[in-house]
Design an enzyme around this catalytic site. Structure first.
Site, mmCIF file in Angstrom:
data_model
loop_
_atom_site.group_PDB
_atom_site.id
_atom_site.type_symbol
_atom_site.label_atom_id
_atom_site.label_comp_id
_atom_site.label_asym_id
_atom_site.label_seq_id
_atom_site.Cartn_x
_atom_site.Cartn_y
_atom_site.Cartn_z
ATOM 1 N N HIS A 43 3.990 -74.130 -13.197
ATOM 2 C CA HIS A 43 3.784 -73.468 -14.733
ATOM 3 C C HIS A 43 2.409 -73.636 -15.267
ATOM 4 O O HIS A 43 1.766 -72.650 -16.031
ATOM 5 C CB HIS A 43 4.800 -74.336 -15.472
ATOM 6 C CG HIS A 43 6.213 -74.160 -15.300
ATOM 7 N ND1 HIS A 43 7.134 -74.764 -15.969
ATOM 8 C CD2 HIS A 43 6.839 -73.157 -14.571
ATOM 9 C CE1 HIS A 43 8.369 -74.264 -15.578
ATOM 10 N NE2 HIS A 43 8.117 -73.307 -14.618
ATOM 11 N N LEU B 13 9.074 -68.502 -17.507
ATOM 12 C CA LEU B 13 8.396 -69.004 -16.428
ATOM 13 C C LEU B 13 9.197 -69.208 -15.232
ATOM 14 O O LEU B 13 10.585 -69.560 -15.329
ATOM 15 C CB LEU B 13 7.551 -70.214 -16.798
ATOM 16 C CG LEU B 13 6.577 -70.122 -17.956
ATOM 17 C CD1 LEU B 13 5.969 -71.805 -18.121
ATOM 18 C CD2 LEU B 13 5.587 -69.283 -17.574
ATOM 19 N N CYS B 14 8.637 -69.081 -13.778
ATOM 20 C CA CYS B 14 9.393 -69.258 -12.737
ATOM 21 C C CYS B 14 9.969 -70.775 -12.766
ATOM 22 O O CYS B 14 9.073 -71.804 -13.176
ATOM 23 C CB CYS B 14 8.362 -69.363 -11.616
ATOM 24 S SG CYS B 14 7.995 -67.433 -11.055
ATOM 25 N N PRO B 15 11.152 -70.983 -12.311
ATOM 26 C CA PRO B 15 12.050 -69.933 -11.555
ATOM 27 C C PRO B 15 13.149 -69.082 -12.475
ATOM 28 O O PRO B 15 13.870 -68.567 -12.095
ATOM 29 C CB PRO B 15 12.608 -70.771 -10.737
ATOM 30 C CG PRO B 15 13.172 -72.086 -11.437
ATOM 31 C CD PRO B 15 11.862 -72.319 -12.124
#
Ligand code: SF4
Lengths: 347, 79
Positions: A43, B13-15
């Site tokens: 992130h 944002l991932c995931p």
């Protein structure tokens, strides 16, 4: 009949090795990975502009690919709140409720196993690796309290623990499992070399931000100032971004440290009051808390201006935006270094 | 031809973008196409990897200044 195991895949080396040991015994393995919102993923790299070209891979996906297994990523953000807010077994060194977290995840894996008709669960736990949650006497606690009982197999230390159902039934050969214990990583590294795994992730502290001291301080501050311990996904994502400055109980500023963070924070413009500098290049700040009174507004603008290129100027023009009142321009003198009370800075 | 399903995973944002795609693809029949628009550059790794390991195919990838767009087909080879 081919037996099927579901592996908890955190993305670290241990879960990779545990799954591989079981695969080697002819068991069909699929992985699950839980998204709690606190997970250490790329992130900060994704947000910060100068880090963008070295965006990190998702380690759980990488592990699954090395093993050639399917991976199911499960969003447990809402259910996980109770684990963080009310951990029955308490916290570790920071706000990490590791033992309750393990119990919860194994319990979720067991639910998944029933729904998908799998036979047993594997994890990469090693006795004594982490101070709190992996002590030998606590290993049965996870199996008991999660409800998984003897369906929970830890291939990396199984030989030091009572036999589980897959061993008793002869689905897996206990002799081919391991008896790793303690904090040394050498046995795991040797096994990785044996399997030909390279370039695996070696997380230092733990698998999530709750083991990070500065993150935990920010979360505790959020709870203390709200008067309750509730949180939303946006709250815990924002704790990963920017400088957090709280001049009073009434409000906190989240100030972008560079362009990527400003861009990320600008996505929250509709939910927050914001301050950005106009006359000089500078950050975007979100104001979290009560609507500001005129005195607080001036202080918030002066602090934001302090982190702009105009920090030494006599006056900096900032734009204050409020979703209800629209936006207006304000001229302030940036706060001098000596006026910034170090207690306001939350780290 | 069946229409392409559109998914908006911008700002996630991932995931999370992968989870959105996974939860959508799970409900579809084999061969269905899904187009997902993301802003997290991590998706450039994560979405193709997720597709590879689960037997789906990335038919096209487009990279704009702040957006990454993937056209994915569910399990074209019946794995
Ligand atoms: S470090 Fe975080 S994810 Fe890992 S067991 Fe502890 S609380 Fe759970």
């Amino acid at each position: 009949m081919t037996r099927k195991a579901v592996a908890l895949i955190s993305g670290g080396l241990d879960s990779l090795l545990a799954a591989k040991l079981i695969q080697q015994q002819g068991i069909e393995v699929e992985g699950i990975n839980f998204f709690t919102g606190f997970c250490v993923e790329g992130h900060t790299h994704a947000i910060r502009k100068h880090d963008r070209d070295r965006v990190k891979r998702n380690n759980a996906l990488w592990v699954a690919e090395q093993l050639g297994i399917k991976l199911h990523i499960i969003d447990i953000v809402d259910e996980y709140k109770d684990v963080v807010i009310n951990p029955k077994h308490g916290y570790g060194a920071n706000l990490n409720p590791c033992l309750d977290c393990k119990i919860f995840m194994v319990h979720k894996a067991q639910e998944w196993l029933k729904q998908h008709d799998f036979d047993f669960i594997i994890t990469g736990e090693v006795i004594g690796q982490r101070p709190k949650s992996q002590r030998k006497k606590l290993m049965p606690v996870v199996a008991d309290e999660s409800g998984a009982d003897d369906l929970l197999l830890r291939p990396l230390c199984a030989k030091s623990l009572p036999a589980t159902l897959p061993e008793n039934e002869g689905w897996v050969d206990r002799e081919k499992l391991k008896d790793f214990s303690g904090r040394s990583r050498k046995p795991q590294m040797a096994l990785a070399a044996e399997f030909g795994f390279e370039d695996y992730a070696q997380p230092a502290g733990g698998c999530c931000f709750l083991t990070d001291q500065s993150y935990s301080v920010k979360l505790q501050d959020l709870w203390d100032n709200r008067g309750n311990r509730e949180y939303e996904l946006d709250d815990i994502m924002l704790l990963k971004v920017g400088r957090h400055i709280r001049p009073s109980k009434a409000f906190k500023l989240i100030i972008g440290r560079e362009e990527g963070e400003n861009q990320y924070l600008s996505g929250y413009k509709r939910q927050f009051q914001t301050i950005s500098t106009v006359s000089h290049a500078g950050p975007l700040a979100l104001v979290e808390g009560e609507p500001l009174d005129p005195q607080q507004l001036e202080l918030a603008c002066a602090i934001t201006a302090r982190y702009s290129k105009g920090r030494d100027a006599d006056s900096v023009e900032v734009r204050f935006s409020d979703r209800e009142q629209g936006s207006r321009s304000i001229h302030v003198k940036p706060l001098a270094a000596a006026q910034l009370n170090p207690d306001w800075v939350i780290v | 031809m069946s229409p392409v399903i559109e998914l908006d995973a911008r700002r996630l944002l991932c995931p999370m973008p992968v989870i959105r795609l996974q939860d959508c693809v799970e409900k579809q029949d084999r061969g269905v196409k899904v187009r997902i628009t993301c802003t997290d550059p991590g998706t450039m790794n994560d979405i193709p990897t997720w597709c590879r390991i689960n037997g789906h195919r990335v038919l096209a990838t487009e990279q704009l200044e702040h957006e990454y767009i993937f056209l994915v087909q569910k399990d074209p080879d019946g794995t």
